[in-house]
Design a protein around this motif. Structure first.
Motif, PDB file in Angstrom:
ATOM      1  N   THR A 186       0.917  -1.224   0.018  1.00 47.22           N
ATOM      2  CA  THR A 186       0.092  -0.023  -0.058  1.00 47.22           C
ATOM      3  C   THR A 186       1.054   1.296  -0.018  1.00 47.22           C
ATOM      4  O   THR A 186       2.155   1.266   0.044  1.00 47.22           O
ATOM      5  CB  THR A 186      -0.890  -0.463   1.102  1.00 47.22           C
ATOM      6  N   ARG A 208       0.458   5.759   0.213  1.00 50.98           N
ATOM      7  CA  ARG A 208      -0.862   7.100  -0.400  1.00 50.98           C
ATOM      8  C   ARG A 208       0.951   8.455  -0.641  1.00 50.98           C
ATOM      9  O   ARG A 208       1.265   8.605  -0.219  1.00 50.98           O
ATOM     10  CB  ARG A 208      -1.270   7.467   1.868  1.00 50.98           C
ATOM     11  N   GLU A 233      -0.747  12.896  -1.855  1.00 55.26           N
ATOM     12  CA  GLU A 233      -1.344  14.009  -2.720  1.00 55.26           C
ATOM     13  C   GLU A 233      -1.029  14.777  -2.917  1.00 55.26           C
ATOM     14  O   GLU A 233       0.144  14.980  -2.605  1.00 55.26           O
ATOM     15  CB  GLU A 233      -2.657  14.260  -0.869  1.00 55.26           C
ATOM     16  N   THR A 273      -5.749  13.525  -3.019  1.00 56.80           N
ATOM     17  CA  THR A 273      -5.522  12.064  -2.559  1.00 56.80           C
ATOM     18  C   THR A 273      -5.516  10.735  -2.889  1.00 56.80           C
ATOM     19  O   THR A 273      -6.882  10.073  -3.088  1.00 56.80           O
ATOM     20  CB  THR A 273      -5.289  11.815  -1.009  1.00 56.80           C
ATOM     21  N   VAL A 307      -5.207   6.804  -2.621  1.00 57.37           N
ATOM     22  CA  VAL A 307      -4.220   5.450  -1.942  1.00 57.37           C
ATOM     23  C   VAL A 307      -4.239   4.465  -2.807  1.00 57.37           C
ATOM     24  O   VAL A 307      -5.239   4.120  -3.948  1.00 57.37           O
ATOM     25  CB  VAL A 307      -5.678   4.578  -1.156  1.00 57.37           C
TER      26      VAL A 307
END
Length: 216
Positions: free
Chosen positions: A5, A7, A9, A108, A110
């Motif tokens: 994973t 993330r 932004e 954002t 993910v």
């Protein structure tokens, strides 16, 4: 299996509608992002989704990878994208759009990738790769997004242009900064992207095209 994973932004000084338009404007992919994409074809699309095929060079991997790409706009605040390619792995992405004002938003993303447990050690590389890809393509899109906002505030419409230019009347005294930007899909097409697909028009080019002088 384990899930890698990441993330990322960014904040942009334009309405989220322009960001969404940009993500669904597949024709610009082999032009604006010519350093990365070699080919793109839209197989099918509707009012809130698009299924396409792309060939791209991914950061840190010296190969051109072919992938199937499906994006669906579930709401004006959420888009999901699914990419299948090498080894049949499925990259899932969630794009969250947050209003920060009439002409500003936060995006954002993910990223999720399910891989065999033995590949768990690739997590740091996955984080670096997705961050690099997002930031690189984001920077390439900035001038186009800002120029579209400026033209929109002057009254621009796709395939119509600027009304005062068409009618040869004086330009407005000031842009209409209160004109809301709509989310209208699918994005109109000018090329053969839905039949034969389109390829990268050049291997090298100067960084020109959108960062032009002030129109006001």
């Amino acid at each position: 299996m384990v899930e890698l994973t990441s993330r990322v932004e960014q904040v942009m000084n334009c309405p989220k509608g322009i960001i969404i338009w940009n993500y669904f404007d597949h024709e610009h992919v082999v032009g604006t992002h010519f350093k990365h994409y070699q080919y793109v074809k839209v197989h099918a699309e509707a009012a809130n989704w698009c299924f396409s095929e792309r060939s791209a060079k991914v950061p840190f991997i010296p190969l051109a990878l072919k992938a199937q790409h499906f994006s669906v706009l579930e709401s004006e605040n959420l888009m999901r994208s699914y990419h299948t390619g090498i080894a049949g792995l499925l990259l899932q992405q969630e794009f969250h759009f947050e209003d920060l004002g009439p002409n500003a938003c936060r995006v954002t993303v993910v990223n999720k990738l399910e891989v065999p447990a033995v590949l768990k050690f690739l997590q740091p590389l996955f984080s670096r790769l997705t961050a690099k890809w997002f930031q690189t393509t984001w920077v390439e899109d900035v001038d186009m997004r800002l120029r579209r906002l400026k033209l929109w505030q002057l009254g621009f419409q796709d395939f119509i242009g600027l009304d005062y230019v068409n009618k040869k009347t004086p330009a407005p005294a000031r842009p209409n900064t209160e004109r809301p930007y709509p989310i209208q899909l699918p994005v109109p097409k000018l090329t053969e992207i839905k039949t034969t697909g389109i390829r990268r028009p050049f291997a090298k080019s100067e960084e020109v095209g959108y960062g032009l002088p002030d129109l006001q």
